[in-house]
Scaffold this motif. Structure first.
Motif, mmCIF file in Angstrom:
data_model
loop_
_atom_site.group_PDB
_atom_site.id
_atom_site.type_symbol
_atom_site.label_atom_id
_atom_site.label_comp_id
_atom_site.label_asym_id
_atom_site.label_seq_id
_atom_site.Cartn_x
_atom_site.Cartn_y
_atom_site.Cartn_z
ATOM 1 N N UNK A 41 43.283 -8.236 -33.622
ATOM 2 C CA UNK A 41 43.416 -9.693 -33.591
ATOM 3 C C UNK A 41 42.737 -10.191 -32.326
ATOM 4 N N UNK A 42 41.901 -11.202 -32.491
ATOM 5 C CA UNK A 42 41.125 -11.772 -31.392
ATOM 6 C C UNK A 42 41.468 -13.244 -31.209
ATOM 7 N N UNK A 43 41.376 -13.715 -29.976
ATOM 8 C CA UNK A 43 41.670 -15.120 -29.676
ATOM 9 C C UNK A 43 40.737 -16.057 -30.434
ATOM 10 N N UNK A 44 39.480 -15.623 -30.602
ATOM 11 C CA UNK A 44 38.494 -16.425 -31.320
ATOM 12 C C UNK A 44 37.254 -15.569 -31.558
ATOM 13 N N UNK A 45 36.251 -16.147 -32.178
ATOM 14 C CA UNK A 45 35.017 -15.398 -32.480
ATOM 15 C C UNK A 45 34.288 -14.967 -31.211
ATOM 16 N N UNK A 46 34.367 -15.778 -30.163
ATOM 17 C CA UNK A 46 33.731 -15.397 -28.895
ATOM 18 C C UNK A 46 34.382 -14.141 -28.319
ATOM 19 N N UNK A 47 35.698 -14.053 -28.421
ATOM 20 C CA UNK A 47 36.402 -12.854 -27.933
ATOM 21 C C UNK A 47 35.992 -11.631 -28.739
ATOM 22 N N UNK A 48 35.833 -11.816 -30.041
ATOM 23 C CA UNK A 48 35.379 -10.703 -30.881
ATOM 24 C C UNK A 48 33.969 -10.274 -30.486
ATOM 25 N N UNK A 49 33.098 -11.237 -30.253
ATOM 26 C CA UNK A 49 31.728 -10.903 -29.865
ATOM 27 C C UNK A 49 31.697 -10.209 -28.511
ATOM 28 N N UNK A 50 32.540 -10.661 -27.577
ATOM 29 C CA UNK A 50 32.635 -9.989 -26.271
ATOM 30 C C UNK A 50 33.105 -8.551 -26.455
ATOM 31 N N UNK A 51 34.031 -8.340 -27.375
ATOM 32 C CA UNK A 51 34.500 -6.983 -27.692
ATOM 33 C C UNK A 51 33.347 -6.132 -28.224
ATOM 34 N N UNK A 52 32.635 -6.658 -29.194
ATOM 35 C CA UNK A 52 31.525 -5.916 -29.799
ATOM 36 C C UNK A 52 30.419 -5.610 -28.787
ATOM 37 N N UNK A 53 30.206 -6.490 -27.818
ATOM 38 C CA UNK A 53 29.146 -6.333 -26.823
ATOM 39 C C UNK A 53 29.541 -5.452 -25.644
ATOM 40 N N UNK A 54 30.827 -5.133 -25.515
ATOM 41 C CA UNK A 54 31.308 -4.352 -24.368
ATOM 42 C C UNK A 54 30.761 -2.924 -24.411
ATOM 43 N N UNK A 55 30.362 -2.436 -23.252
ATOM 44 C CA UNK A 55 29.809 -1.081 -23.164
ATOM 45 C C UNK A 55 30.788 -0.029 -23.673
ATOM 46 N N UNK A 56 32.073 -0.172 -23.361
ATOM 47 C CA UNK A 56 33.051 0.830 -23.800
ATOM 48 C C UNK A 56 33.195 0.842 -25.324
ATOM 49 N N UNK A 57 32.990 -0.292 -25.975
ATOM 50 C CA UNK A 57 33.060 -0.342 -27.438
ATOM 51 C C UNK A 57 31.789 0.267 -28.042
ATOM 52 N N UNK A 58 30.649 -0.059 -27.470
ATOM 53 C CA UNK A 58 29.391 0.531 -27.949
ATOM 54 C C UNK A 58 29.424 2.047 -27.816
ATOM 55 N N UNK A 59 29.974 2.527 -26.704
ATOM 56 C CA UNK A 59 30.074 3.980 -26.509
ATOM 57 C C UNK A 59 31.025 4.596 -27.536
ATOM 58 N N UNK A 60 32.155 3.945 -27.791
ATOM 59 C CA UNK A 60 33.086 4.443 -28.799
ATOM 60 C C UNK A 60 32.391 4.569 -30.150
ATOM 61 N N UNK A 61 31.681 3.526 -30.568
ATOM 62 C CA UNK A 61 30.998 3.561 -31.859
ATOM 63 C C UNK A 61 29.972 4.694 -31.916
ATOM 64 N N UNK A 62 29.193 4.844 -30.875
ATOM 65 C CA UNK A 62 28.162 5.882 -30.861
ATOM 66 C C UNK A 62 28.773 7.279 -30.934
ATOM 67 N N UNK A 63 29.889 7.485 -30.239
ATOM 68 C CA UNK A 63 30.502 8.808 -30.200
ATOM 69 C C UNK A 63 31.343 9.112 -31.444
ATOM 70 N N UNK A 64 31.892 8.091 -32.080
ATOM 71 C CA UNK A 64 32.728 8.324 -33.258
ATOM 72 C C UNK A 64 31.913 8.497 -34.528
ATOM 73 N N UNK A 65 30.762 7.862 -34.609
ATOM 74 C CA UNK A 65 29.996 7.864 -35.861
ATOM 75 C C UNK A 65 29.703 9.260 -36.400
ATOM 76 N N UNK A 66 29.332 10.241 -35.571
ATOM 77 C CA UNK A 66 29.079 11.586 -36.119
ATOM 78 C C UNK A 66 30.330 12.278 -36.680
ATOM 79 N N UNK A 67 31.490 11.750 -36.378
ATOM 80 C CA UNK A 67 32.749 12.356 -36.830
ATOM 81 C C UNK A 67 33.186 11.860 -38.204
#
Length: 106
Positions: A58-84
């Motif tokens: 749950x996000x406060x708004x679309x901007x918060x969701x976009x900030x989440x998607x743009x965060x380095x820690x989220x990008x790293x999670x996606x990159x590392x989880x995808x092969x699994x």
């Protein structure tokens, strides 16, 4: 406006599930520390499906969701989880309705 989403991941095997869960725990810690606009970020196992995971977000708004998607820690999670994973993960965006335990704007 507050909004949410649900994501389902299917993991390839038990060893990958252990790695996925460790990555998810790291990501959740970073999200809790760095994302005030991410109001709920809950990970779940699925009863009877040991290789499935569901995230409820749950996000406060679309901007918060976009900030989440743009965060380095989220990008790293996606990159590392995808092969699994096997197959494509499923994302369902949710429109607010009556709720208990969520912000009034929900």
């Amino acid at each position: 406006m507050t909004f949410g989403l649900v994501v389902r991941f299917d993991i390839r095997d038990e060893q990958a599930a252990e790695q996925f869960d460790a990555l998810a725990a790291e990501a959740v810690a970073q999200i809790a520390a760095k994302e005030p606009g991410t109001l709920v970020y809950a990970t779940h196992t699925v009863e009877g499906e040991p290789l499935a995971r569901v995230f409820y977000e749950v996000y406060a708004d679309r901007d918060a969701f976009q900030a989440h998607e743009d965060a380095d820690h989220v990008k790293e999670f996606h990159a590392r989880k995808n092969p699994l994973l096997v197959g494509e993960h499923r994302v369902e965006f949710l429109t607010p309705g009556p709720a208990k335990g969520l912000p009034e704007a929900w």
